[in-house]
Design a protein around this motif. Structure first.
Motif, PDB file in Angstrom:
ATOM      1  N   GLU A  51       3.867  10.733  11.628  1.00  0.00           N
ATOM      2  CA  GLU A  51       2.838  10.900  10.317  1.00  0.00           C
ATOM      3  C   GLU A  51       1.469  10.675  10.763  1.00  0.00           C
ATOM      4  O   GLU A  51       0.647  11.473  10.327  1.00  0.00           O
ATOM      5  N   ASN A  52       1.030  10.070  11.749  1.00  0.00           N
ATOM      6  CA  ASN A  52      -0.392   9.994  12.531  1.00  0.00           C
ATOM      7  C   ASN A  52      -0.550  10.672  13.565  1.00  0.00           C
ATOM      8  O   ASN A  52      -1.608  10.568  14.398  1.00  0.00           O
ATOM      9  N   HIS A  53       0.319  11.522  13.919  1.00  0.00           N
ATOM     10  CA  HIS A  53       0.141  12.646  15.145  1.00  0.00           C
ATOM     11  C   HIS A  53      -0.217  11.841  16.370  1.00  0.00           C
ATOM     12  O   HIS A  53      -0.865  12.101  17.056  1.00  0.00           O
ATOM     13  N   PHE A  54       0.779  10.925  16.474  1.00  0.00           N
ATOM     14  CA  PHE A  54       0.666  10.223  17.824  1.00  0.00           C
ATOM     15  C   PHE A  54      -0.779   9.449  18.073  1.00  0.00           C
ATOM     16  O   PHE A  54      -1.294   9.356  19.190  1.00  0.00           O
ATOM     17  N   ALA A  55      -1.223   8.897  16.919  1.00  0.00           N
ATOM     18  CA  ALA A  55      -2.586   8.111  17.019  1.00  0.00           C
ATOM     19  C   ALA A  55      -2.386   6.879  18.062  1.00  0.00           C
ATOM     20  O   ALA A  55      -1.307   6.457  18.035  1.00  0.00           O
ATOM     21  N   PRO A  56      -3.266   6.399  18.836  1.00  0.00           N
ATOM     22  CA  PRO A  56      -3.143   5.420  19.681  1.00  0.00           C
ATOM     23  C   PRO A  56      -2.557   4.054  19.274  1.00  0.00           C
ATOM     24  O   PRO A  56      -1.529   3.718  19.762  1.00  0.00           O
ATOM     25  N   HIS A  57      -3.012   3.540  18.162  1.00  0.00           N
ATOM     26  CA  HIS A  57      -2.557   2.568  17.557  1.00  0.00           C
ATOM     27  C   HIS A  57      -1.046   2.453  17.081  1.00  0.00           C
ATOM     28  O   HIS A  57      -0.279   1.527  17.385  1.00  0.00           O
ATOM     29  N   THR A  58      -0.525   3.704  17.026  1.00  0.00           N
ATOM     30  CA  THR A  58       0.931   4.063  16.536  1.00  0.00           C
ATOM     31  C   THR A  58       1.770   3.970  17.773  1.00  0.00           C
ATOM     32  O   THR A  58       2.919   3.442  17.806  1.00  0.00           O
ATOM     33  N   VAL A  59       1.252   4.635  18.822  1.00  0.00           N
ATOM     34  CA  VAL A  59       1.904   4.824  20.005  1.00  0.00           C
ATOM     35  C   VAL A  59       2.006   3.313  20.629  1.00  0.00           C
ATOM     36  O   VAL A  59       3.141   2.832  20.990  1.00  0.00           O
ATOM     37  N   ALA A  60       1.146   2.644  20.328  1.00  0.00           N
ATOM     38  CA  ALA A  60       0.998   1.083  20.970  1.00  0.00           C
ATOM     39  C   ALA A  60       2.076   0.355  20.204  1.00  0.00           C
ATOM     40  O   ALA A  60       2.802  -0.327  20.743  1.00  0.00           O
ATOM     41  N   ALA A  61       2.029   0.639  18.887  1.00  0.00           N
ATOM     42  CA  ALA A  61       3.131  -0.182  17.909  1.00  0.00           C
ATOM     43  C   ALA A  61       4.665   0.252  18.147  1.00  0.00           C
ATOM     44  O   ALA A  61       5.379  -0.940  18.438  1.00  0.00           O
ATOM     45  N   TYR A  62       4.764   1.290  18.896  1.00  0.00           N
ATOM     46  CA  TYR A  62       6.127   2.054  19.251  1.00  0.00           C
ATOM     47  C   TYR A  62       6.333   1.274  20.509  1.00  0.00           C
ATOM     48  O   TYR A  62       7.510   0.739  20.556  1.00  0.00           O
ATOM     49  N   GLY A  63       5.354   1.055  21.442  1.00  0.00           N
ATOM     50  CA  GLY A  63       5.368   0.304  22.606  1.00  0.00           C
ATOM     51  C   GLY A  63       5.902  -1.251  22.416  1.00  0.00           C
ATOM     52  O   GLY A  63       6.708  -1.834  23.048  1.00  0.00           O
ATOM     53  N   PHE A  64       5.319  -1.648  21.502  1.00  0.00           N
ATOM     54  CA  PHE A  64       5.287  -3.131  21.148  1.00  0.00           C
ATOM     55  C   PHE A  64       6.702  -3.224  20.729  1.00  0.00           C
ATOM     56  O   PHE A  64       7.484  -4.321  20.775  1.00  0.00           O
ATOM     57  N   VAL A  65       7.310  -2.460  19.805  1.00  0.00           N
ATOM     58  CA  VAL A  65       8.754  -2.524  19.311  1.00  0.00           C
ATOM     59  C   VAL A  65       9.445  -2.471  20.407  1.00  0.00           C
ATOM     60  O   VAL A  65      10.694  -3.071  20.570  1.00  0.00           O
ATOM     61  N   LEU A  66       9.535  -1.537  21.379  1.00  0.00           N
ATOM     62  CA  LEU A  66      10.133  -1.445  22.706  1.00  0.00           C
ATOM     63  C   LEU A  66      10.197  -2.600  23.471  1.00  0.00           C
ATOM     64  O   LEU A  66      11.374  -3.035  23.939  1.00  0.00           O
ATOM     65  N   LEU A  67       9.138  -3.412  23.602  1.00  0.00           N
ATOM     66  CA  LEU A  67       8.970  -4.301  24.199  1.00  0.00           C
ATOM     67  C   LEU A  67       9.624  -5.647  23.806  1.00  0.00           C
ATOM     68  O   LEU A  67      10.454  -6.312  24.228  1.00  0.00           O
ATOM     69  N   GLY A  68       9.727  -5.597  22.264  1.00  0.00           N
ATOM     70  CA  GLY A  68      10.430  -6.565  21.464  1.00  0.00           C
ATOM     71  C   GLY A  68      11.788  -6.608  21.705  1.00  0.00           C
ATOM     72  O   GLY A  68      12.648  -7.494  21.985  1.00  0.00           O
ATOM     73  N   ALA A  69      12.285  -5.228  21.691  1.00  0.00           N
ATOM     74  CA  ALA A  69      13.672  -5.029  22.040  1.00  0.00           C
ATOM     75  C   ALA A  69      14.205  -5.356  23.366  1.00  0.00           C
ATOM     76  O   ALA A  69      15.252  -6.079  23.446  1.00  0.00           O
ATOM     77  N   ALA A  70      13.418  -5.133  24.481  1.00  0.00           N
ATOM     78  CA  ALA A  70      13.574  -5.642  25.673  1.00  0.00           C
ATOM     79  C   ALA A  70      13.778  -6.979  25.989  1.00  0.00           C
ATOM     80  O   ALA A  70      14.511  -7.476  26.520  1.00  0.00           O
ATOM     81  N   CYS A  71      12.705  -7.642  25.182  1.00  0.00           N
ATOM     82  CA  CYS A  71      12.696  -9.093  25.378  1.00  0.00           C
ATOM     83  C   CYS A  71      13.903  -9.579  24.563  1.00  0.00           C
ATOM     84  O   CYS A  71      14.445 -10.636  25.186  1.00  0.00           O
ATOM     85  N   ALA A  72      14.284  -9.146  23.502  1.00  0.00           N
ATOM     86  CA  ALA A  72      15.485  -9.653  22.763  1.00  0.00           C
ATOM     87  C   ALA A  72      16.741  -9.423  23.486  1.00  0.00           C
ATOM     88  O   ALA A  72      17.634 -10.361  23.466  1.00  0.00           O
ATOM     89  N   TYR A  73      16.968  -8.159  24.225  1.00  0.00           N
ATOM     90  CA  TYR A  73      18.110  -8.148  24.902  1.00  0.00           C
ATOM     91  C   TYR A  73      18.185  -9.047  26.080  1.00  0.00           C
ATOM     92  O   TYR A  73      19.068  -9.666  26.462  1.00  0.00           O
ATOM     93  N   THR A  74      17.060  -9.324  26.856  1.00  0.00           N
ATOM     94  CA  THR A  74      17.017 -10.465  27.726  1.00  0.00           C
ATOM     95  C   THR A  74      17.427 -11.577  27.380  1.00  0.00           C
ATOM     96  O   THR A  74      18.192 -12.354  28.119  1.00  0.00           O
ATOM     97  N   ILE A  75      16.740 -12.032  26.293  1.00  0.00           N
ATOM     98  CA  ILE A  75      17.244 -13.335  25.656  1.00  0.00           C
ATOM     99  C   ILE A  75      18.635 -13.214  25.449  1.00  0.00           C
ATOM    100  O   ILE A  75      19.507 -14.396  25.704  1.00  0.00           O
ATOM    101  N   LEU A  76      19.280 -12.337  24.852  1.00  0.00           N
ATOM    102  CA  LEU A  76      20.611 -12.333  24.504  1.00  0.00           C
ATOM    103  C   LEU A  76      21.582 -12.459  25.794  1.00  0.00           C
ATOM    104  O   LEU A  76      22.508 -13.373  25.973  1.00  0.00           O
ATOM    105  N   THR A  77      21.076 -11.761  26.968  1.00  0.00           N
ATOM    106  CA  THR A  77      21.921 -11.919  28.133  1.00  0.00           C
ATOM    107  C   THR A  77      21.510 -13.564  28.713  1.00  0.00           C
ATOM    108  O   THR A  77      22.867 -14.020  29.109  1.00  0.00           O
TER     109      THR A  77
END
Length: 148
Positions: A51-77
């Motif tokens: 919706e925001n045409h890949f504005a920097p803050h939205t791309v960073a938010a996407y990366g933050f969610v990917l980081l959260g998922a990666a951390c959560a997977y690591t915690i699960l293991t």
């Protein structure tokens, strides 16, 4: 499309990992729910980014969610390893290979790039997906051993 691929990668690797799990406890359930939380945010940040045409803050938010998922997977293991024997099939499988090693650290280091150049950050997200696209070979080796 990239969000679908990321979700599929986590589902696939989660599925393979849990084939090697012999028992779970409350901590495992909470760690699993933690992973599910981060993955449930993927459609939201994907839509927001579009919706925001890949504005920097939205791309960073996407990366933050990917980081959260990666951390959560690591915690699960780590939670799963804590309740399984050191010589269990799960421990043997997770102790091998390079896939997933330090993924949260690598994503965290590249997250600020989204504010400088969102396209390069997006390219790195694609690179991470490409690395994980093939099923985790650590578990495939485990299944091959069990069949023999």
């Amino acid at each position: 499309m990239l969000s679908f691929v990321f979700t599929g990668i986590y589902w696939n690797n989660h599925h393979h990992m849990f084939h090697a799990v012999h028992h779970v406890n409350g901590a495992t359930l909470w760690a699993n729910l933690h992973l599910l939380f981060w993955l449930s945010l993927v459609p939201f940040v994907t839509g927001w980014m579009d919706e925001n045409h890949f504005a920097p803050h939205t791309v960073a938010a996407y990366g933050f969610v990917l980081l959260g998922a990666a951390c959560a997977y690591t915690i699960l293991t780590r939670v799963l390893l804590a309740i399984h024997a050191k010589d269990s099939p799960l421990a043997r499988a997770l102790g091998q290979g390079l896939q997933g090693k330090d993924l949260p650290r690598h994503l965290r280091r590249r997250l600020p790039l989204a504010f400088v150049h969102p396209a390069i950050a997006g390219g790195l997200y694609v690179l991470v997906a490409a690395i994980w696209l093939a099923p985790d070979r650590r578990f495939e080796k485990l299944f091959d051993e069990a069949k023999a």
